[in-house]
Design an enzyme around this catalytic site. Sequence first.
Site, PDB file in Angstrom:
ATOM      1  N   GLU A  60       0.812  -1.216   0.000  1.00 40.81           N
ATOM      2  CA  GLU A  60       0.000   0.000   0.000  1.00 40.81           C
ATOM      3  C   GLU A  60       0.849   1.271   0.000  1.00 40.81           C
ATOM      4  O   GLU A  60       0.530   2.253  -0.669  1.00 40.81           O
ATOM      5  CB  GLU A  60      -0.956   0.014   1.202  1.00 40.81           C
ATOM      6  CG  GLU A  60      -2.114  -0.972   1.093  1.00 40.81           C
ATOM      7  CD  GLU A  60      -1.756  -2.384   1.521  1.00 40.81           C
ATOM      8  OE1 GLU A  60      -0.589  -2.624   1.890  1.00 40.81           O
ATOM      9  OE2 GLU A  60      -2.642  -3.262   1.485  1.00 40.81           O
ATOM     10  N   GLN A  82      -7.332  -1.501  -1.647  1.00 37.77           N
ATOM     11  CA  GLN A  82      -8.345  -2.546  -1.768  1.00 37.77           C
ATOM     12  C   GLN A  82      -9.432  -2.422  -0.693  1.00 37.77           C
ATOM     13  O   GLN A  82     -10.602  -2.654  -0.967  1.00 37.77           O
ATOM     14  CB  GLN A  82      -7.676  -3.910  -1.714  1.00 37.77           C
ATOM     15  CG  GLN A  82      -8.455  -4.976  -2.409  1.00 37.77           C
ATOM     16  CD  GLN A  82      -7.561  -6.113  -2.853  1.00 37.77           C
ATOM     17  OE1 GLN A  82      -6.928  -6.768  -2.034  1.00 37.77           O
ATOM     18  NE2 GLN A  82      -7.496  -6.350  -4.148  1.00 37.77           N
ATOM     19  N   HIS A 129     -11.453  -5.475   7.180  1.00 40.45           N
ATOM     20  CA  HIS A 129     -12.003  -5.080   5.884  1.00 40.45           C
ATOM     21  C   HIS A 129     -13.118  -4.031   5.995  1.00 40.45           C
ATOM     22  O   HIS A 129     -13.555  -3.503   4.989  1.00 40.45           O
ATOM     23  CB  HIS A 129     -12.580  -6.299   5.143  1.00 40.45           C
ATOM     24  CG  HIS A 129     -11.556  -7.238   4.599  1.00 40.45           C
ATOM     25  ND1 HIS A 129     -10.692  -7.935   5.403  1.00 40.45           N
ATOM     26  CD2 HIS A 129     -11.255  -7.587   3.329  1.00 40.45           C
ATOM     27  CE1 HIS A 129      -9.914  -8.692   4.638  1.00 40.45           C
ATOM     28  NE2 HIS A 129     -10.232  -8.498   3.385  1.00 40.45           N
TER      29      HIS A 129
END
Lengths: 326, 367
Positions: A60, A82, A129
């Site tokens: 990242e 993501q 997430h």
Amino acid sequence: MSTLNMLQAINATLRAELARDERVMVLGQDVGRLGGVFRATDGLLDEFGADRVVDMPLAEAAIVGASIGLAASGLVPVAELQFLGFSHQAFHQIGAQLARMRYRSQGRFPMPVVLRAPFGGGVRTPELHSEALEAQFVQSPGLAVVTPATPADAKGLLQTAVRSSDPVLFCEPLRGYRLVTGEVPDEDCPIPFGRSRVAREGDDVTIVAWSAAVQVAEKAADVLAEEGISVMVLDLRTLVPLDETGLIEAVAATGRCVVVHEAPLSAGFGAEVVATVNDGAFWSLEAPVARVAAPDTPYPPGRIEDLFVPTVARVVAAVRATVKAG
Amino acid sequence: MSTTRPAFTPQFMREDGDAAPWTVLRPDGQLEEGARPTLDDAQLREACELMLFSRAFDEKGFSLQRQGRFGTFSPVRGQEASVVGAAVALDPQRDWVVPQYRELPALLRQGLPLEQFMLTFLGDPRGGLAPEGVNVLPIQIGLAAQLPQAVGLAWGLARQGRDAVVLVFCGDGASSEGDFHEACNLAGTLGAPVVFLLQNNGWAISTPRSRQSAAVTLAARAPGYGIPGSLVDGNDLLAVHEVVSDAVGRARAGDGPSLVETLTYRLGDHNTADDARRYQPADELESWAPRDPIARVLAHLRSRDLWDDEHDAAVRARIGRRIDEAVRTVEGVEPPGVDHLFAHVGEELSPRLARQRADLIASVETR
């Protein structure tokens, strides 16, 4: 007008921006052949080629750091993280680098960079997430923090983001990717940052929300309407820049306010909303401003996430209490 | 009958540390047997002057800082060959330098006015502006963050068909950061025209090189990224120039990135707020004194009659005048004010920021 879901609106906008300006490029993990884990970049590799739609290593900080260099070279990178939950792996490249490069270089290197990142709960993802980290980026001066709730706003705000010479963190509500559909103008419709949207008119109380919480607020408003409580829903659309005037006017109009967000309560962006309301609409208030947020606990595993993320029932209860108070 | 099979051993063992750094100039200023300088006489004299400039500015900066006329800054002292040798391998018209913060002569060679560098270390935001056409990114204080940025810059320039190479500096300390790994790895996958110049000066403030990594050489990491790595005597101007020129040439030819480790030594304090005597062993410091990079080049030039006392005096006087001029200029700059908090935060001032600015101006005036 076309009826699109969030993903379709984002995909179509990326395609149009790539076609409009050859400096624009899309990069990130799995954005090429796969079209992104949610398919937001589906088809772009075939249409624009591997020079402009680039699968990056799983790193990242390198994705954001390289975007800074790409922008300094004269290109317009639109990078996908993501999941916003993995943005901490790049946090130093965002707050300390991307956001302040224009200032550090005294205007020599503006940073026309968009970081797209899905976030938010409710879809039973694995750990890390779902976190709503948006407030953590608000303290990165120089960075716009954009949180669309509808397909039309996703298009209009993404157009503005790509065309801006300043960096933008574009937070996409992953729960709404396919669930939220709406009419989207076919033509160019860039929406200026710092303009909130009245998602629903109402007289008794104002719910302030952004991203997926807007739909929660609208559903709560439906329930409350049956009880005779008329709810205004204000969608902030962008946290930075904040539409202070729109916020203050919307709260002053009803005299009551409930803020809803998915992030944990303490120092969530709701706290800034409350402080801004206090500053600008205090004498219009008939009740304390309430907040409906997640508790100050780690984002839990999926089987108990509905206890964590604000629900329609919790918003309804908070609005009832606010209307009764004072 | 079963055949016996040798026991497993790891295929990639700890490196043996036999790699010798590339050298051209011996410490006494004589060329290594058979070595040929890659800089011509004029370039060599110019490079030497830049090294002297750097050393003179370090001394002036320390003295000004002690008088309260300059901020905290990090001298180049001891690393002049490493910085200048690399910088003169570039074409400032098309190539870029992405600095850390201890590379003043590289920035000057690219065309950055000394005044800009000085303003930065006086705490003035206006120092961050490199004039258009000066191919440098701003100084980087967040160590190693510049590395992926340099990769992106090199990648972007290449994609736009510019014939440019990016030289990015970091140190042995920064090489422990995750960004170092991410940047080398990304550069390898992209084949980006970037040269990573890792100045191993032995120290990250007080932390010795031995505490940064168990690796015998840091350049040995390069093959792990699929890119070439080189080890060079960082106090040897000609060796650094030759090795970096080789890397720049390959990058320009489309053959991708390189990692170059220069073995050098920080002669003294990390910065003006440091006291290296607390940790730098005196005997170690003394052992590096005879390897001073500037003395080495001067001895070489004098041995070839390219430098004499008269030229030396003229160069040093010229340097002194230029530094004094810059000091006078920056000391005459009006101090920055409220506007310099808000200018260049973004293209436009949002209403919220405009209000904060107005409030701040009002409160400053009231005070």
